[in-house]
Design a protein around this motif. Structure first.
Motif, PDB file in Angstrom:
ATOM      1  N   LEU A 121      10.611 -28.556  29.218  1.00 57.40           N
ATOM      2  CA  LEU A 121      10.605 -29.184  27.894  1.00 57.40           C
ATOM      3  C   LEU A 121      11.465 -30.435  27.844  1.00 57.40           C
ATOM      4  CD1 LEU A 121      10.870 -25.931  25.754  1.00 57.40           C
ATOM      5  CD2 LEU A 121       8.806 -27.197  26.398  1.00 57.40           C
ATOM      6  N   GLU A 122      12.565 -30.456  28.626  1.00 58.69           N
ATOM      7  CA  GLU A 122      13.465 -31.610  28.601  1.00 58.69           C
ATOM      8  C   GLU A 122      14.363 -31.600  29.829  1.00 58.69           C
ATOM      9  OE1 GLU A 122      16.685 -33.611  25.518  1.00 58.69           O
ATOM     10  OE2 GLU A 122      16.781 -31.458  25.892  1.00 58.69           O
ATOM     11  N   VAL A 123      14.529 -32.753  30.432  1.00 55.96           N
ATOM     12  CA  VAL A 123      15.564 -32.952  31.453  1.00 55.96           C
ATOM     13  C   VAL A 123      16.563 -33.945  30.876  1.00 55.96           C
ATOM     14  CG1 VAL A 123      16.105 -33.747  33.776  1.00 55.96           C
ATOM     15  CG2 VAL A 123      13.968 -32.518  33.360  1.00 55.96           C
ATOM     16  N   ASP A 124      17.795 -33.506  30.707  1.00 57.97           N
ATOM     17  CA  ASP A 124      18.852 -34.338  30.134  1.00 57.97           C
ATOM     18  C   ASP A 124      19.784 -34.763  31.272  1.00 57.97           C
ATOM     19  OD1 ASP A 124      21.101 -35.404  28.883  1.00 57.97           O
ATOM     20  OD2 ASP A 124      20.987 -34.022  27.192  1.00 57.97           O
ATOM     21  N   GLU A 125      19.559 -35.979  31.776  1.00 61.24           N
ATOM     22  CA  GLU A 125      20.331 -36.440  32.932  1.00 61.24           C
ATOM     23  C   GLU A 125      21.795 -36.683  32.590  1.00 61.24           C
ATOM     24  OE1 GLU A 125      16.820 -39.362  33.745  1.00 61.24           O
ATOM     25  OE2 GLU A 125      18.097 -39.321  35.541  1.00 61.24           O
ATOM     26  N   LEU A 145      13.152 -31.253  39.711  1.00 61.55           N
ATOM     27  CA  LEU A 145      14.460 -31.856  39.468  1.00 61.55           C
ATOM     28  C   LEU A 145      14.885 -32.838  40.563  1.00 61.55           C
ATOM     29  CD1 LEU A 145      16.357 -28.690  38.199  1.00 61.55           C
ATOM     30  CD2 LEU A 145      15.670 -30.671  36.837  1.00 61.55           C
ATOM     31  N   ARG A 146      14.228 -32.786  41.711  1.00 58.59           N
ATOM     32  CA  ARG A 146      14.617 -33.682  42.807  1.00 58.59           C
ATOM     33  C   ARG A 146      14.506 -35.142  42.409  1.00 58.59           C
ATOM     34  NH1 ARG A 146      11.169 -30.511  47.501  1.00 58.59           N
ATOM     35  NH2 ARG A 146      12.512 -28.654  47.618  1.00 58.59           N
ATOM     36  N   ALA A 147      13.504 -35.471  41.602  1.00 61.04           N
ATOM     37  CA  ALA A 147      13.305 -36.868  41.187  1.00 61.04           C
ATOM     38  C   ALA A 147      14.465 -37.386  40.358  1.00 61.04           C
ATOM     39  CB  ALA A 147      11.998 -37.000  40.397  1.00 61.04           C
ATOM     40  N   TYR A 148      15.244 -36.491  39.791  1.00 59.61           N
ATOM     41  CA  TYR A 148      16.394 -36.872  38.960  1.00 59.61           C
ATOM     42  C   TYR A 148      17.711 -36.808  39.731  1.00 59.61           C
ATOM     43  CZ  TYR A 148      13.015 -36.042  35.202  1.00 59.61           C
ATOM     44  OH  TYR A 148      11.911 -36.076  34.394  1.00 59.61           O
ATOM     45  N   GLY A 149      17.655 -36.425  40.994  1.00 59.06           N
ATOM     46  CA  GLY A 149      18.882 -36.270  41.766  1.00 59.06           C
ATOM     47  C   GLY A 149      19.720 -35.095  41.309  1.00 59.06           C
ATOM     48  N   LEU A 150      19.070 -34.096  40.695  1.00 59.30           N
ATOM     49  CA  LEU A 150      19.756 -32.931  40.159  1.00 59.30           C
ATOM     50  C   LEU A 150      19.221 -31.659  40.804  1.00 59.30           C
ATOM     51  CD1 LEU A 150      19.717 -33.956  36.387  1.00 59.30           C
ATOM     52  CD2 LEU A 150      21.710 -33.965  37.910  1.00 59.30           C
ATOM     53  N   ARG A 235      22.328 -25.279  32.960  1.00 62.34           N
ATOM     54  CA  ARG A 235      23.234 -26.256  33.559  1.00 62.34           C
ATOM     55  C   ARG A 235      22.721 -26.668  34.939  1.00 62.34           C
ATOM     56  NH1 ARG A 235      27.925 -26.065  36.986  1.00 62.34           N
ATOM     57  NH2 ARG A 235      27.830 -23.790  37.149  1.00 62.34           N
ATOM     58  N   LEU A 236      22.838 -27.947  35.238  1.00 64.64           N
ATOM     59  CA  LEU A 236      22.437 -28.477  36.545  1.00 64.64           C
ATOM     60  C   LEU A 236      23.636 -29.065  37.273  1.00 64.64           C
ATOM     61  CD1 LEU A 236      19.182 -30.352  35.420  1.00 64.64           C
ATOM     62  CD2 LEU A 236      19.378 -27.998  36.271  1.00 64.64           C
ATOM     63  N   VAL A 237      23.469 -29.285  38.558  1.00 62.40           N
ATOM     64  CA  VAL A 237      24.508 -29.933  39.369  1.00 62.40           C
ATOM     65  C   VAL A 237      23.867 -31.084  40.120  1.00 62.40           C
ATOM     66  CG1 VAL A 237      25.808 -27.782  39.617  1.00 62.40           C
ATOM     67  CG2 VAL A 237      24.127 -28.422  41.370  1.00 62.40           C
ATOM     68  N   PRO A 238      24.668 -32.061  40.559  1.00 60.64           N
ATOM     69  CA  PRO A 238      24.105 -33.138  41.372  1.00 60.64           C
ATOM     70  C   PRO A 238      23.545 -32.591  42.682  1.00 60.64           C
ATOM     71  CG  PRO A 238      26.285 -33.723  40.547  1.00 60.64           C
ATOM     72  CD  PRO A 238      26.100 -32.273  40.257  1.00 60.64           C
ATOM     73  N   ALA A 239      22.406 -33.108  43.089  1.00 57.19           N
ATOM     74  CA  ALA A 239      21.841 -32.691  44.372  1.00 57.19           C
ATOM     75  C   ALA A 239      22.776 -33.109  45.495  1.00 57.19           C
ATOM     76  CB  ALA A 239      20.466 -33.316  44.559  1.00 57.19           C
ATOM     77  N   GLY A 240      23.022 -32.215  46.413  1.00 50.44           N
ATOM     78  CA  GLY A 240      23.943 -32.476  47.510  1.00 50.44           C
ATOM     79  C   GLY A 240      23.242 -33.023  48.746  1.00 50.44           C
TER      80      GLY A 240
END
Length: 486
Positions: A121-125, A145-150, A235-240
C-alpha cells in the motif's frame, strides 16, 4: 457451491456476478453472506479439503462449513460479523505454510483466507516503513523493496511461500534472527478486525510511542485467536552489502554446538549461524546437489553481512578449528554464499520428502534453549532417539539457540506412532527443563497447545484466559488451537 462477487460489472446487476458451482448445499444465510463479498465464498468439498490444513504432517483437522477468500477489509468484516452473530468458529488463514496446525480447520468453521489481500500500500523511504496487506508473500516484499535500497529482515525458512500476515500471526523468526530479531521487532502498526467485526488500529508508525499498552505486540504472535490482521506497517532497514559465508564440518553435533557457544561468546554478530546434523545432510543430498559431505557428523553455516564480513568469516573459522572442526570452507562471493543458504533452506523440503516416502509421519519440534545449554540439549536428544527407537534429525538456528529436532515415523504403524510421540514429548520436556521454550518461531497451533500449559505458570495462564475472554467473549476466533488447554 461457490458464490463470488469480483466487483461491479458494467451494465449488470449485482446478482449477475454470483456464480454457483457444484458442491454441498448452501444455506440462505451463507448465500446472503457471499453476495456481500468482493471476494468469494465456497462450500465445494474438494476446495474445502484443500484449504483445511497447513503444512503440518501430523496435526488434527476438522470439517469446515465454508471458505471465504477475502479481497478487502470489508470482506473480513462481513465474515466476522456473520460468524459472531451465529457463534460460528472462524479460522484465519494466509498462505497455510505453517507447520504447527494453526491454520487447520475445526468442525463447522468458516475458513477465512486473506491470501488474496496481497498489495503493497505504501513505501515510506523517509520513515523507513512499508504498509502492506497481510497476504503478500515475504520474498515478494523483499524483492519489491530492493529498488528503494531498503530491506525487511525477518526471513523464515519458507520465505518464498509464507505470507507476511502469517508471519505476524506467529511472530515468525528464521535464519537472520541471530542478528536482526523476530517479526515483532518490525511491526509498527496493525489494522485488525476484532471478533465482533470492529476495525481497529494498534501500535504506532513513529519510532517511539508509549501511549497505552503495547497491543500491537500482544496481537503479534496471537495466532488468529484475538483478531484478524488486515494491514500492517512494518519497520525497514537499509539494505546491506552482499554477505560472505563460511561452512565448517564437525565429527559430531555436540562439537558443532560447542563451536556456536564459543563463537557467540566472542561478541560476534553474524547475520546467520545455522546447524545441520548428518541425517539432515544425507536427506538434502537426496533431493539436490549442494556439495555437502554426508560423512561428517554436523555442519555449521555462518554468514556475515557487515562491512567486516571477510574478517568475520576468518574469526569464525579460527573458533571452529579450535573446537575440532574437520574442515572449513569459504564462500567469497554472493553466488556461493546464496548456494550455502539454499542448502540450508532445503532442509525442511528434504525432511518432508523423506517423511512422505517413509510412512508419512513427521513431528517437528521448535524448542529454543539458552545457547549455553545447546551442547547438553544435542547430546540428550541423541539419548532420547536411542531410548525411544525413534528416528530424529536436527537442524537449528544455532546462533540464537532455536533447535528443530524432527521425529519421523510410519503413520500406519501404531508402534512407530507411539515411539515418535514419546520422543517428541521428551524433547519438549527437555527444552523446558533446560530453561527454554516450546516454540521459538513456529507457533503453538494445535500441535503444541497442551504443552503451552506446561510452560506457563498459573498466573500467566490466567492472564491468557482473561485477555482471550475480553477480546473474544464468544470464543469464535481460531478455537482448538494455541489457547485450548489454558
Amino acid at each position: 457451491m461457490t458464490v463470488s462477487n469480483p466487483g461491479p460489472v458494467p451494465g449488470a446487476s449485482a446478482a449477475s456476478a454470483i456464480s454457483v458451482g457444484a458442491g454441498a448445499p448452501v444455506t440462505e444465510e451463507l448465500r446472503e453472506l457471499g453476495e456481500k463479498l468482493t471476494g468469494s465464498l465456497t462450500t465445494d468439498p474438494d476446495i474445502l479439503a484443500t484449504y483445511s490444513r497447513d503444512q503440518s504432517l501430523y496435526s488434527p483437522q476438522g470439517t469446515p462449513l465454508a471458505l471465504v477468500r477475502a479481497r478487502s477489509v470489508d470482506d473480513v468484516v462481513e465474515t466476522v460479523k456473520f460468524a459472531h452473530r451465529r457463534g460460528v468458529p472462524v479460522v484465519p488463514q494466509g498462505a497455510r505454510s505453517g507447520i504447527s496446525g494453526g491454520a487447520n480447520a475445526v468442525d463447522g468453521c468458516i475458513l477465512l483466507s486473506v491470501r488474496s489481500m496481497d498489495r503493497i500500500l505504501e513505501v515510506d523511504e523517509v520513515n523507513r516503513t512499508v504498509t502492506v496487506e497481510p497476504g503478500i508473500i515475504n520474498l515478494d516484499l523483499k524483492k519489491a523493496l530492493r529498488a528503494y535500497g531498503l530491506a525487511y529482515p525477518p526471513d523464515p525458512g519458507s520465505v518464498a511461500m509464507c505470507s507476511v500476515g502469517g508471519n505476524i500471526a506467529t511472530n515468525a523468526g528464521g535464519m537472520c534472527c541471530v542478528k536482526y530479531g523476530v517479526t515483532r521487532e518490525y511491526v509498527r502498526e496493525l489494522k485488525v478486525v476484532l471478533a465482533d467485526g470492529t476495525v481497529t488500529r494498534l501500535g504506532h508508525r513513529t519510532v517511539k510511542g508509549v501511549a497505552g499498552l503495547d497491543l500491537a505486540a500482544l496481537f503479534t504472535g496471537s495466532e488468529g485467536t484475538l483478531g484478524v490482521i488486515v494491514e500492517a506497517t512494518l519497520r525497514l532497514v537499509p539494505a546491506g552489502p552482499a554477505p560472505l559465508s563460511a561452512l565448517a564440518t564437525f565429527p559430531s553435533v555436540e562439537a558443532a554446538a560447542q563451536t556456536v557457544t564459543a563463537y557467540m561468546a566472542t561478541g560476534a554478530t553474524p547475520s546467520l549461524l545455522e546447524m545441520m546434523d548428518a541425517t539432515t545432510v544425507t536427506m538434502i543430498n537426496e533431493i539436490g546437489d549442494f556439495g555437502l559431505d554426508a560423512s561428517v557428523g554436523a555442519v555449521l553455516i555462518m554468514q556475515s553481512d557487515s562491512v567486516t564480513a571477510a574478517a568475520d568469516t576468518e574469526a569464525f573459522a579460527s573458533v571452529a578449528r579450535d573446537n575440532g572442526a574437520l574442515d572449513v570452507a569459504f564462500a567469497d562471493n554472493a553466488e556461493d554464499s546464496e548456494l550455502l543458504v539454499a542448502a540450508r533452506r532445503s532442509a525442511q523440503p528434504a525432511w518432508e520428502h523423506y517423511a512422505h516416502s517413509h510412512g508419512g509421519g513427521q513431528l517437528l519440534d521448535d524448542v529454543c534453549v539458552p545457547r549455553s545449554k545447546m551442547v547438553e540439549f544435542c547430546g540428550r536428544v541423541e539419548e532420547i532417539s536411542a531410548r525411544t527407537g525413534a528416528m530424529v534429525a536436527v537442524i537449528a538456528h544455532a546462533g540464537d539457540g532455536n533447535m528443530h529436532p524432527s521425529v519421523f515415523f510410519d503413520t500406519g504403524d501404531p508402534e512407530s506412532v507411539a515411539r515418535a510421540q514419546d520422543a517428541f514429548d521428551r524433547i519438549m520436556a527437555l527444552g523446558l527443563e533446560l530453561g527454554g521454550t516450546i516454540t521459538g518461531e513456529h507457533g503453538v497451533g494445535n500441535l503444541k497447545s497442551r504443552w503451552l500449559a506446561e510452560e506457563l505458570d498459573e498466573g500467566n495462564r490466567r492472564l491468557h484466559r482473561e485477555i482471550k475472554n475480553a477480546v473474544d467473549p464468544t470464543g469464535i476466533l481460531n478455537p482448538g488451537k494455541m489457547l485450548e488447554h489454558l
